[in-house]
Scaffold this active site. Structure first.
Site: not given
Ligand code: NOJ
Length: 450
Positions: A353, A166
């Site tokens: 994710e 990200e």
């Molecule tokens: C994206 C992030 O990569 C992760 O670290 C985070 O906990 C999740 N989103 C949920 O917000």
């Protein structure tokens, strides 16, 4: 009909700072998230929480891997803490830090779980931040050296890497609005510079990994941004959702394309905001030759924006379903999101994710019932199957997260795990969704056909 290819990779993900704890043990150096959580009496993070202990996975990884195995996980995406293995970022290597990841890797492999390593999930060594962090062009060499050390050590055991997680959150939240570490509020020109350094750092790390671990090792990049889906599934609707997904709006830095265009298309497109155009004019031509397209793209899918046939955002009606942290539940983004990213970049995709926070609690029967998570996942994974069946090359799905963990500036208020963590005792309780997901994996998604 829900259907996935027989070699589809089902797994879950987490990140070092969010679950390891042991923030200053065995020679680990401080990272920017340690500093961010500790400064201002914990004022940056809800309840003054920190990742000092988190889920204590540093000491409990065996128990955690056993739980993964018990729930049929085929892959586990975890990140390496850069300051744990190179305490000051570019100096001496901390053998104890590497030994921890050795042990974790061995445990995963012995249990038939494919390791997928994220090199950078936000915990920059503090010493590098004091030298400017992602603003300093030297980050490219620091990061490539770190990548080389990791790839060398884990050669033959790790086939999958993701360089940077990200990029948009790192830049926009960390250096733009300061709600994440290192908590800076820099002008937009600087953000453009950081994005460029991230692109160069990914590229240099990718070259280093392939050089030492071999060409067959797969190296991905994980961006984030605003993925759109059509109000009506018509050719015009699809086209509008595609265009809207890659538009630079007011939050121009929060786009999939801001780094991926550099890496894959080797340019910024004409619609890029003036501040980026101005910065781009200073980039030497040789930088563009250094850009390495990743082998695959990791997409973190949580929510999307519905747009009409003109590409205009459609407001959500009153009472629209939300997760515990108030993110809208938009399953269709799992169909059109990967489709649109693939249409622009033509690369294989993993859902690196997907998940949600729920108000999970232990019930009187001692279990954690989370029907909201099961419902959400059922909908999202079913939509993913539609993308796959329309020919989008999605080769895996990783649930976020395996365990409840430290959710950045929200601290421990949000629970994203399949496994409930009682932080006071570190007791793990598999939620109903964990058993449900185990069945999804066992049937390769077929049990979703109801
Ligand atoms: C994206 C992030 O990569 C992760 O670290 C985070 O906990 C999740 N989103 C949920 O917000």
């Amino acid at each position: 009909m829900v259907k996935f290819p027989s070699d589809f990779i089902w797994g879950a993900a987490c990140a070092a700072y969010q679950c390891e704890g042991a923030w200053d043990e065995d020679g680990k150096g401080p990272g920017i998230w340690d500093d961010f959580c500790h400064e201002l009496n914990g004022h940056h993070v809800n309840n003054g929480d920190s990742g000092d202990v988190a889920c204590d996975s540093y000491h409990r990884y065996r128990e955690d891997v056993a739980l993964m195995k018990a729930h049929n996980l085929r892959a586990y995406r975890f990140s390496i803490s850069w300051p744990r293995v190179i305490p000051d970022g570019d100096g001496e290597v901390n053998e104890a830090g590497l030994a921890y990841y050795d042990a974790l890797l061995d445990e995963l492999i012995a249990n038939g779980i494919e390791p997928m390593i994220t090199l950078y999930h936000w915990d920059l060594p503090s010493a590098l931040q004091r030298k400017g962090g992602w603003q300093n062009p030297q980050i490219v060499d620091w990061f490539a050296r770190y990548a080389r050390i990791i790839a060398q050590r884990f050669k033959g055991r790790v086939k999958w890497y993701m360089t940077i997680n990200e990029a948009q959150c790192i830049t926009f939240l960390g250096y733009g609005i300061g709600t994440h570490a290192p908590g800076l509020k820099l002008p937009e020109e600087e953000l453009a510079r950081i994005y460029h350094h991230i692109a160069l750092s990914h590229s240099a790390a990718m070259r280093a990994i392939k050089q030492v671990a071999g060409e067959s090792v797969q190296v991905g990049f994980v961006p984030c941004g605003n993925l759109c889906y059509p109000q009506a599934d018509t050719p015009e609707g699809r086209e509008a959702a595609y265009r809207a997904s890659f538009e630079y709006g007011d939050r121009w830095g929060f786009n999939f394309n801001i780094v991926l265009d550099s890496l894959v298309l080797k340019r910024y497109d004409d619609t890029v905001p003036a501040v980026v155009k101005k910065f781009a004019a200073t980039i030497p031509a040789s930088d563009w030759e250094l850009m390495e397209a990743p082998d695959f793209i990791g997409i973190n899918v949580y929510q999307g924006q519905m747009v009409d046939a003109q590409g205009k955002a459609v407001p959500k009606p009153a009472g629209y379903p939300l997760t515990a942290c108030k993110w809208p539940i938009t399953p269709a983004v799992m169909h059109y999101g990967p489709m649109n990213v693939h249409r622009r970049y033509r690369l294989p995709i993993i859902i690196s994710e997907n998940g949600l926070s729920c108000n999970d609690v232990e019930f009187l029967d001692g279990r954690v019932h989370d029907p909201d998570r099961v419902n959400y996942l059922h909908r999202y994974i079913s939509e993913l199957s539609r993308a796959v069946q329309e020919g989008v090359p999605v080769f895996g799905y990783l649930h976020w997260s395996f365990l409840d963990n430290f959710e950045w500036s929200s601290g421990y208020d949000e629970r994203f795990g399949l496994i409930f963590v009682d932080y006071a005792t570190q007791r793990r309780i598999p939620k109903d969704s964990a058993g449900w997901y185990a069945r999804v994996i066992e049937t390769n998604g077929e049990c979703l056909n109801v």
